[in-house]
Scaffold this motif. Structure first.
Motif, short mmCIF file in Angstrom:
data_model
loop_
_atom_site.label_atom_id
_atom_site.label_comp_id
_atom_site.label_asym_id
_atom_site.label_seq_id
_atom_site.Cartn_x
_atom_site.Cartn_y
_atom_site.Cartn_z
N VAL A 154 -19.11 55.41 -14.61
CA VAL A 154 -17.83 55.56 -13.92
C VAL A 154 -16.73 54.94 -14.79
O VAL A 154 -16.76 53.74 -15.08
N ALA A 155 -15.76 55.74 -15.17
CA ALA A 155 -14.61 55.24 -15.93
C ALA A 155 -13.67 54.54 -14.95
O ALA A 155 -13.27 55.12 -13.94
N PHE A 156 -13.36 53.29 -15.24
CA PHE A 156 -12.56 52.49 -14.30
C PHE A 156 -11.32 51.90 -15.01
O PHE A 156 -11.46 51.04 -15.88
N LEU B 221 -6.34 55.05 1.71
CA LEU B 221 -5.02 55.38 1.17
C LEU B 221 -4.73 56.87 1.31
O LEU B 221 -3.62 57.28 1.66
N LEU C 182 -15.83 49.11 -1.45
CA LEU C 182 -14.63 48.71 -2.19
C LEU C 182 -13.92 49.96 -2.72
O LEU C 182 -12.92 50.40 -2.16
N CYS C 183 -14.48 50.56 -3.75
CA CYS C 183 -13.82 51.69 -4.43
C CYS C 183 -13.51 52.84 -3.48
O CYS C 183 -12.35 53.15 -3.22
N LYS D 175 -0.72 57.57 -2.53
CA LYS D 175 -1.33 57.82 -3.83
C LYS D 175 -2.67 57.10 -3.88
O LYS D 175 -2.76 55.92 -3.54
N SER D 176 -3.73 57.81 -4.27
CA SER D 176 -5.05 57.21 -4.21
C SER D 176 -5.89 57.61 -5.41
O SER D 176 -5.42 58.29 -6.31
N GLY D 177 -7.14 57.18 -5.39
CA GLY D 177 -8.07 57.52 -6.46
C GLY D 177 -9.11 58.50 -5.96
O GLY D 177 -9.05 58.96 -4.82
N PRO D 178 -10.11 58.83 -6.79
CA PRO D 178 -11.13 59.82 -6.44
C PRO D 178 -11.99 59.41 -5.24
O PRO D 178 -12.26 58.23 -5.04
N CYS E 60 -11.36 52.09 -0.14
CA CYS E 60 -9.92 51.96 -0.34
C CYS E 60 -9.30 53.32 -0.64
O CYS E 60 -8.27 53.67 -0.06
N HIS E 61 -9.92 54.09 -1.51
CA HIS E 61 -9.36 55.40 -1.86
C HIS E 61 -9.23 56.28 -0.62
O HIS E 61 -8.24 56.96 -0.43
N LYS F 27 -1.30 48.02 -9.77
CA LYS F 27 -1.06 48.74 -8.52
C LYS F 27 -1.35 47.86 -7.30
O LYS F 27 -0.62 47.89 -6.31
N LEU F 28 -2.44 47.08 -7.37
CA LEU F 28 -2.88 46.33 -6.18
C LEU F 28 -2.31 44.92 -6.13
O LEU F 28 -2.11 44.37 -5.05
N GLN G 298 -4.74 49.23 -14.58
CA GLN G 298 -3.96 50.08 -13.68
C GLN G 298 -4.14 49.59 -12.24
O GLN G 298 -3.18 49.53 -11.47
N HIS G 299 -5.36 49.21 -11.88
CA HIS G 299 -5.62 48.68 -10.53
C HIS G 299 -4.95 47.33 -10.35
O HIS G 299 -4.41 47.05 -9.27
C1 HEC Z 1 -7.70 48.38 -2.60
C2 HEC Z 1 -7.63 49.72 -3.14
C3 HEC Z 1 -8.46 50.17 -4.32
C4 HEC Z 1 -9.72 49.75 -4.72
C5 HEC Z 1 -10.56 48.64 -4.11
C6 HEC Z 1 -10.10 50.58 -5.82
N1 HEC Z 1 -9.11 51.49 -6.11
FE1 HEC Z 1 -9.20 52.97 -7.53
N2 HEC Z 1 -7.30 53.50 -7.10
C7 HEC Z 1 -6.49 52.90 -6.14
C8 HEC Z 1 -5.15 53.49 -6.20
C9 HEC Z 1 -3.96 53.10 -5.32
C10 HEC Z 1 -5.19 54.46 -7.23
C11 HEC Z 1 -4.05 55.35 -7.69
C12 HEC Z 1 -3.34 54.62 -8.79
C13 HEC Z 1 -2.16 55.40 -9.34
O1 HEC Z 1 -2.09 56.61 -9.18
O2 HEC Z 1 -1.31 54.76 -9.96
C14 HEC Z 1 -6.56 54.44 -7.76
C15 HEC Z 1 -6.99 55.28 -8.78
C16 HEC Z 1 -8.27 55.30 -9.30
C17 HEC Z 1 -8.75 56.19 -10.32
C18 HEC Z 1 -7.94 57.33 -10.95
C19 HEC Z 1 -7.09 56.81 -12.08
C20 HEC Z 1 -6.21 57.89 -12.65
O3 HEC Z 1 -5.08 57.55 -13.04
O4 HEC Z 1 -6.61 59.04 -12.71
C21 HEC Z 1 -10.06 55.88 -10.58
C22 HEC Z 1 -10.99 56.56 -11.57
C23 HEC Z 1 -10.40 54.78 -9.71
N3 HEC Z 1 -9.30 54.45 -8.94
C24 HEC Z 1 -11.65 54.17 -9.67
C25 HEC Z 1 -11.95 53.06 -8.90
C26 HEC Z 1 -13.23 52.36 -8.93
C27 HEC Z 1 -14.42 52.75 -9.77
C28 HEC Z 1 -13.12 51.31 -8.05
C29 HEC Z 1 -14.15 50.26 -7.70
C30 HEC Z 1 -14.67 49.46 -8.79
C31 HEC Z 1 -11.78 51.36 -7.46
N4 HEC Z 1 -11.10 52.43 -8.00
C32 HEC Z 1 -11.32 50.47 -6.49
C33 HEC Z 1 -6.87 51.94 -5.22
C34 HEC Z 1 -8.08 51.26 -5.23
#
Ligand code: HEC
Ligand code: HEC
Ligand code: HEC
Length: 118
Positions: free
Chosen positions: A45-47, A99, A91-92, A105-108, A95-96, A55-56, A51-52
């Motif tokens: 998983v690319a993380f 949101l 977690l991952c 705006k969220s993630g996958p 939250c996504h 954002k967070l 950026q997080h």
């Molecule tokens: C508390 C909320 C939260 C958690 C926990 C979280 N994310 Fe996210 N994630 C987000 C948000 C908000 C975005 C959108 C960010 C943006 O567009 O700027 C995002 C975007 C992403 C993206 C897409 C990035 C892109 O720009 O395309 C990936 C991949 C991702 N998250 C993976 C993960 C993984 C893996 C984990 C767990 C290890 C995780 N996230 C945990 C809130 C969260």
């Protein structure tokens, strides 16, 4: 005389500015900008870590569950202190999904958007 004084002042200012930057960087190790997390048989998983962080704004959302150390998730799992898929589900993806539901705006949220097979 005047020029020497200005040069001295500029150097002192530069030294102060550089030490301030060094101090703030040293006070918090933000870790890698991007990570490749071990996702088991589904593929890694690319993380985007930084950026997080931006954002967070709160490290503890994740680091209350595992410490700020490379390999800490695997270590806790090996010791039986963290269930497999807990980070993913609680977690991952959690939250996504929240949101996304809130229209933000969220993630996958689907398997193959996170897990990539080589
Ligand atoms: C508390 C909320 C939260 C958690 C926990 C979280 N994310 Fe996210 N994630 C987000 C948000 C908000 C975005 C959108 C960010 C943006 O567009 O700027 C995002 C975007 C992403 C993206 C897409 C990035 C892109 O720009 O395309 C990936 C991949 C991702 N998250 C993976 C993960 C993984 C893996 C984990 C767990 C290890 C995780 N996230 C945990 C809130 C969260
Ligand atoms: C959305 C979840 C999430 C947030 C928020 C988050 N991290 Fe992380 N962090 C991770 C994951 C996942 C790892 C990798 C753990 C592993 O390798 O088992 C990690 C690892 C680290 C590491 C060790 C690995 C390395 O690259 O050195 C440091 C240091 C770190 N984080 C610092 C921070 C700091 C400081 C913040 C807040 C400014 C923060 N993290 C916020 C998910 C997060
Ligand atoms: C937001 C990103 C994300 C999505 C969406 C996601 N995963 Fe994961 N998955 C992860 C991360 C990060 C890990 C490693 C951490 C952990 O085990 O909790 C993981 C771990 C796993 C593991 C390995 C467990 C083990 O044996 O250690 C499997 C299997 C898995 N995921 C299957 C799935 C399936 C099936 C789906 C779709 C229903 C899915 N994942 C969706 C991020 C994601």
């Amino acid at each position: 005389m005047k020029i020497k004084l200005i040069v001295a002042l500029v150097s002192v200012t530069a030294i102060i500015a550089f030490s301030a930057i060094a101090a703030t960087t040293a006070s918090q190790n933000k870790g890698a900008a991007n990570m490749n997390l071990n996702g088991g048989r589904r593929g890694n998983v690319a993380f985007p870590h930084h950026q997080h962080q931006e954002k967070l704004g709160d490290c503890n959302i994740c680091h209350s569950i595992f410490p700020q150390k490379a390999g800490s998730i695997a270590e806790l799992q090996a010791d039986g202190k963290l269930q497999k898929k807990y980070v993913m589900n609680k977690l991952c993806t959690k939250c996504h999904k929240e949101l996304k539901k809130a229209g933000k705006k969220s993630g996958p949220t689907t398997c193959t958007k996170c897990h990539v097979k080589e």
